[in-house]
Structures are given as C-alpha cells and as structure tokens.
Design a protein around this motif. Structure first.
Motif, short mmCIF file in Angstrom:
data_model
loop_
_atom_site.label_atom_id
_atom_site.label_comp_id
_atom_site.label_asym_id
_atom_site.label_seq_id
_atom_site.Cartn_x
_atom_site.Cartn_y
_atom_site.Cartn_z
N TYR A 63 0.79 -1.23 0.00
CA TYR A 63 0.00 0.00 0.00
C TYR A 63 0.83 1.28 0.00
O TYR A 63 0.27 2.37 -0.13
CB TYR A 63 -0.95 0.00 1.20
N GLY A 64 2.14 1.18 0.16
CA GLY A 64 2.97 2.37 0.14
C GLY A 64 3.03 3.05 1.50
O GLY A 64 2.60 2.50 2.52
N PRO A 65 3.60 4.27 1.55
CA PRO A 65 3.74 5.00 2.82
C PRO A 65 2.41 5.11 3.56
O PRO A 65 1.37 5.37 2.95
CB PRO A 65 4.24 6.38 2.38
N THR A 66 2.45 4.93 4.88
CA THR A 66 1.22 4.98 5.66
C THR A 66 1.54 5.39 7.09
O THR A 66 2.71 5.57 7.45
CB THR A 66 0.50 3.62 5.62
N ARG A 75 1.25 15.97 13.38
CA ARG A 75 1.23 15.16 14.59
C ARG A 75 1.32 13.67 14.26
O ARG A 75 1.66 12.87 15.12
CB ARG A 75 -0.05 15.43 15.38
N GLN A 76 1.00 13.32 13.03
CA GLN A 76 1.08 11.93 12.59
C GLN A 76 2.47 11.65 11.99
O GLN A 76 3.13 12.56 11.50
CB GLN A 76 0.01 11.65 11.53
N ARG A 77 2.89 10.40 12.07
CA ARG A 77 4.14 9.98 11.46
C ARG A 77 3.84 9.13 10.24
O ARG A 77 2.97 8.25 10.27
CB ARG A 77 4.99 9.15 12.43
N THR A 78 4.54 9.40 9.15
CA THR A 78 4.40 8.59 7.94
C THR A 78 5.55 7.59 7.88
O THR A 78 6.72 7.97 8.01
CB THR A 78 4.41 9.46 6.68
N ILE A 79 5.21 6.33 7.71
CA ILE A 79 6.21 5.26 7.67
C ILE A 79 6.41 4.85 6.21
O ILE A 79 5.45 4.57 5.48
CB ILE A 79 5.75 4.03 8.48
N THR A 80 7.66 4.82 5.77
CA THR A 80 7.98 4.46 4.38
C THR A 80 9.09 3.41 4.35
O THR A 80 9.91 3.33 5.26
CB THR A 80 8.44 5.68 3.57
N SER A 112 10.81 6.99 9.22
CA SER A 112 9.64 7.64 9.81
C SER A 112 9.80 9.15 9.73
O SER A 112 10.86 9.70 10.06
CB SER A 112 9.50 7.21 11.28
N GLY A 113 8.74 9.81 9.25
CA GLY A 113 8.77 11.27 9.14
C GLY A 113 7.40 11.86 9.38
O GLY A 113 6.39 11.14 9.36
N ALA A 114 7.33 13.17 9.63
CA ALA A 114 6.05 13.82 9.87
C ALA A 114 5.19 13.78 8.61
O ALA A 114 5.66 13.99 7.50
CB ALA A 114 6.27 15.27 10.30
N ALA A 115 3.90 13.46 8.80
CA ALA A 115 2.97 13.41 7.67
C ALA A 115 2.70 14.81 7.15
O ALA A 115 2.63 15.78 7.92
CB ALA A 115 1.66 12.75 8.10
N ALA A 116 2.54 14.94 5.83
CA ALA A 116 2.31 16.26 5.23
C ALA A 116 0.97 16.84 5.65
O ALA A 116 0.84 18.04 5.90
CB ALA A 116 2.38 16.14 3.71
N ALA A 117 -0.06 15.98 5.76
CA ALA A 117 -1.40 16.47 6.07
C ALA A 117 -1.57 16.81 7.54
O ALA A 117 -2.34 17.71 7.89
CB ALA A 117 -2.44 15.43 5.64
N ASP A 118 -0.88 16.11 8.42
CA ASP A 118 -1.03 16.31 9.87
C ASP A 118 0.33 16.07 10.51
O ASP A 118 0.77 14.93 10.63
CB ASP A 118 -2.08 15.35 10.42
N ASN A 143 8.03 -2.96 16.85
CA ASN A 143 8.53 -3.55 15.61
C ASN A 143 9.08 -2.49 14.65
O ASN A 143 10.09 -2.71 13.98
CB ASN A 143 7.44 -4.37 14.93
N LEU A 144 8.41 -1.34 14.59
CA LEU A 144 8.89 -0.26 13.73
C LEU A 144 10.25 0.24 14.19
O LEU A 144 11.12 0.55 13.37
CB LEU A 144 7.89 0.88 13.70
N ALA A 145 10.44 0.32 15.50
CA ALA A 145 11.74 0.77 16.03
C ALA A 145 12.85 -0.18 15.57
O ALA A 145 13.95 0.26 15.19
CB ALA A 145 11.70 0.85 17.54
N GLY A 146 12.56 -1.48 15.58
CA GLY A 146 13.54 -2.45 15.10
C GLY A 146 13.83 -2.30 13.62
O GLY A 146 14.98 -2.38 13.19
N LEU A 147 12.79 -2.04 12.84
CA LEU A 147 12.97 -1.87 11.40
C LEU A 147 13.73 -0.59 11.07
O LEU A 147 14.53 -0.56 10.13
CB LEU A 147 11.61 -1.88 10.71
N VAL A 148 13.49 0.46 11.83
CA VAL A 148 14.23 1.71 11.64
C VAL A 148 15.71 1.49 11.94
O VAL A 148 16.59 1.93 11.20
CB VAL A 148 13.65 2.84 12.51
N SER A 149 16.00 0.76 13.03
CA SER A 149 17.41 0.51 13.39
C SER A 149 18.12 -0.34 12.35
O SER A 149 19.33 -0.22 12.16
CB SER A 149 17.49 -0.17 14.77
#
Length: 322
Positions: A55-58, A97-102, A89-95, A77-83
């Motif tokens: 589904y792409g970035p979410t 406060r949300q993080r976008t995972i790619t 992980s980055g700030a979402a363009a629309a909000d 699990n995301l912390a492990g994948l980032v490491s």
C-alpha cells in the motif's frame, strides 16, 4: 521425571498458551530461514513490511488497523525496522502530529528478494504440514506440534527448491548474458555499437575492469535473467544490460534480479570499490523505470549530462542513493 505435556493434557483450558507455543515454534523456524537467506530480520517484522510494500507510505494507526495488533507492538517492531535501515519515519504532510512510515531502498530491496526466495518456500512448507489435518481443532494443533517436533519449519523450508536464485558470472554462462540482452534490446530498440561490444565480450568490458554480472536462475527454466555493474571510472558504476527472457516474464524475475544487483553494489560500496551507482534508459521502458523507482533509483539531470550520450536511445538517467 515427568513426561507429560500439561498443555496438551488439559486441552481447552490452556488453548491460548498452546497456540502461543505453536506460534513460537513456527516463528523460530521462519527466523532461521531468514538468517540462512542472509537477512537480519524477524518474522514479526514481515506483516509491517508487507503492508508498506502493498500500500505504500502509511501511518502507524493505519498499520495497527491493517495488522490487527496493539499500537505498542507495532511501535516496537517499527523501532527495530528503523534501526535496521529498512523503514523511515517522518512527519505526515497532512497532519504534522502523525508519522508517515515508508520503506527505504534497503527495505524495498529486501522485500524484492524475500518475496521470491523465503516467502514462497515458507508458504509451501506450512501448507504441506496443514494439508493432512482434519478433525477437531485440538487434534489439528497436536498434529502440527508433532510435525514440528519431527522436523522444524526451517529444515522444511531449506528442503524446498528456491524458485529463483542468483548465479555469479562465469565464462561457461557468458553467452547467456548476450542472448538475454540481445533479445530484448532488438525487440524494443536497435542494437548499437556499444551494445554489441559489451554483449560480445562481457569478460573484457565488465569483469576484467572490476565490474560484475549476476544471473537469475529459475527452477525448470535455467538462466532467465542477467544484469551487470559496469565500471565508468572514478568509482562510478553503471547498472546496465538488465534483461529477462520472454519465457520467464510475469514471474517477477526483474525485481528479484535488480534487488540482488543493488545488494551487490552496496557490498562493493562498503568495500570502497564503488562510489556511485547509476543507470541509463528510455521512456519506452516504462515498466523497468517503475521498477527502478520502486527499489530506490531517482531521476538525475546530472547523470544524464555526464553519461547520457553513451546511447542514442537514452533519454532517462537515474542514480541510486548509496
């Protein structure tokens, strides 16, 4: 000494614990299969990676919904994948406060490989264990436990042939490089003098100059794909002559092969042999360009200016961020 299995003996009372034990045995086998394939990733990471691949970035909330587990579990699990460098992980363009995972380029390359190597055999190994099951659920659980006690999942996976595998260059299969690439270039374009020189003697133009060629071997079909890393001087390498035989199209051979060549380029970069990776193509190769972008290549006007004149057909140049 007690020889009883208390969870099996008490049946429905400990069903949750027994299913957890079964899941741990399955995941331990899958984890070893990933290690055997050269990937430092856990089975628990795979559902997250699969969602991002499909589904792409979410967002984290969307991942929680898609997988159906708690947010703290997804966050761990995301912390492990980032490491591991597989997701970012980055700030979402629309909000904000949300993080976008790619997926990172490394994550895309890993998925391209495991979808062709580890996943199909894991699917087949588990399906083979489940095929003879029948009757009440607890009898089925007992049968799966007995099957895993007799032969762990990783051993079952290792016994199944890989549908695709990477094969290094050797003079014995050098002619396959010319055959596969001449086929698609003549079909879509015109063989230019530079093509003929490289395809006619890959040993001289690529291997002897410090480059590399990888082939894709498909079970039952033999060599069905090829791709080269050709030196351009100053540590720059061109990813070139990536082709797939017409008989193997539709099997995602190109994605598997490209992921393998990128991994090889990264290894050469770590060794200090490769400083820049780029490719040259044409807009007619739309499917290939989509694949290049999917695995991390980016359009580059600088690469076009430096190398684009090498081929009359070239109107697209891309660079990979090492």
């Amino acid at each position: 000494m007690m020889q009883t299995d208390i969870m099996a003996e008490l049946g429905p009372l400990f069903l949750g614990s027994r299913l957890k034990r079964l899941a741990e045995r399955l995941q331990a086998g899958a984890a070893k299969a990933f290690r055997d394939a050269g990937h430092d990733v856990q089975p628990g990471h795979m559902p997250l990676l699969a969602v991002l691949d499909r589904y792409g970035p979410t967002t984290v909330n969307a991942l929680v919904t898609a997988i159906g587990v708690s947010q703290p579990a997804v966050t761990r699990n995301l912390a492990g994948l980032v490491s591991l460098g597989l997701v970012a992980s980055g700030a979402a363009a629309a909000d904000r406060r949300q993080r976008t995972i790619t997926l990172t380029p490394a994550g895309k390359a890993l998925l391209a490989d495991v979808k062709q190597t580890v996943w199909p055999r894991t699917h087949d190994a588990v399906a083979a264990m489940c095929a003879p099951l029948s009757g009440p659920l607890l009898d089925q659980v007992a049968a799966l436990e007995a099957a895993l006690a007799e032969r762990p999942l990783d051993a079952r996976i290792a016994a199944l042939p890989a549908p695709l595998r990477l094969v290094p260059y050797s003079p014995a299969i050098a002619a396959e490089f010319g055959r596969i690439n001449s086929e698609w270039i003549a079909e879509m374009y015109t063989l230019e003098p530079h093509d003929r020189a490289v395809l006619g003697d890959p040993q001289e133009h690529i291997i002897d100059r410090g480059g590399d060629i990888l082939f894709a071997d498909s079970e039952g079909l033999g060599i069905v794909g090829a791709c080269a890393l050709m030196p351009s001087g100053g540590g720059a390498f061109e990813l070139t002559k990536m082709g797939v035989s017409a008989t193997a199209r539709g099997r995602k051979v190109g994605e598997f092969l490209l992921a393998g060549v990128i991994a090889r380029a990264r290894a050469m970069h770590a060794e200090g042999r490769l400083a820049e990776l780029y490719l040259l193509t044409n807009t007619k190769s739309a499917a290939a360009i989509h694949l290049y972008k999917k695995l991390g290549f980016e359009h580059s006007a600088e690469i076009m200016a430096r190398y684009g004149s090498r081929y009359a057909r070239c109107n697209v140049a891309m660079r990979f961020p090492l």
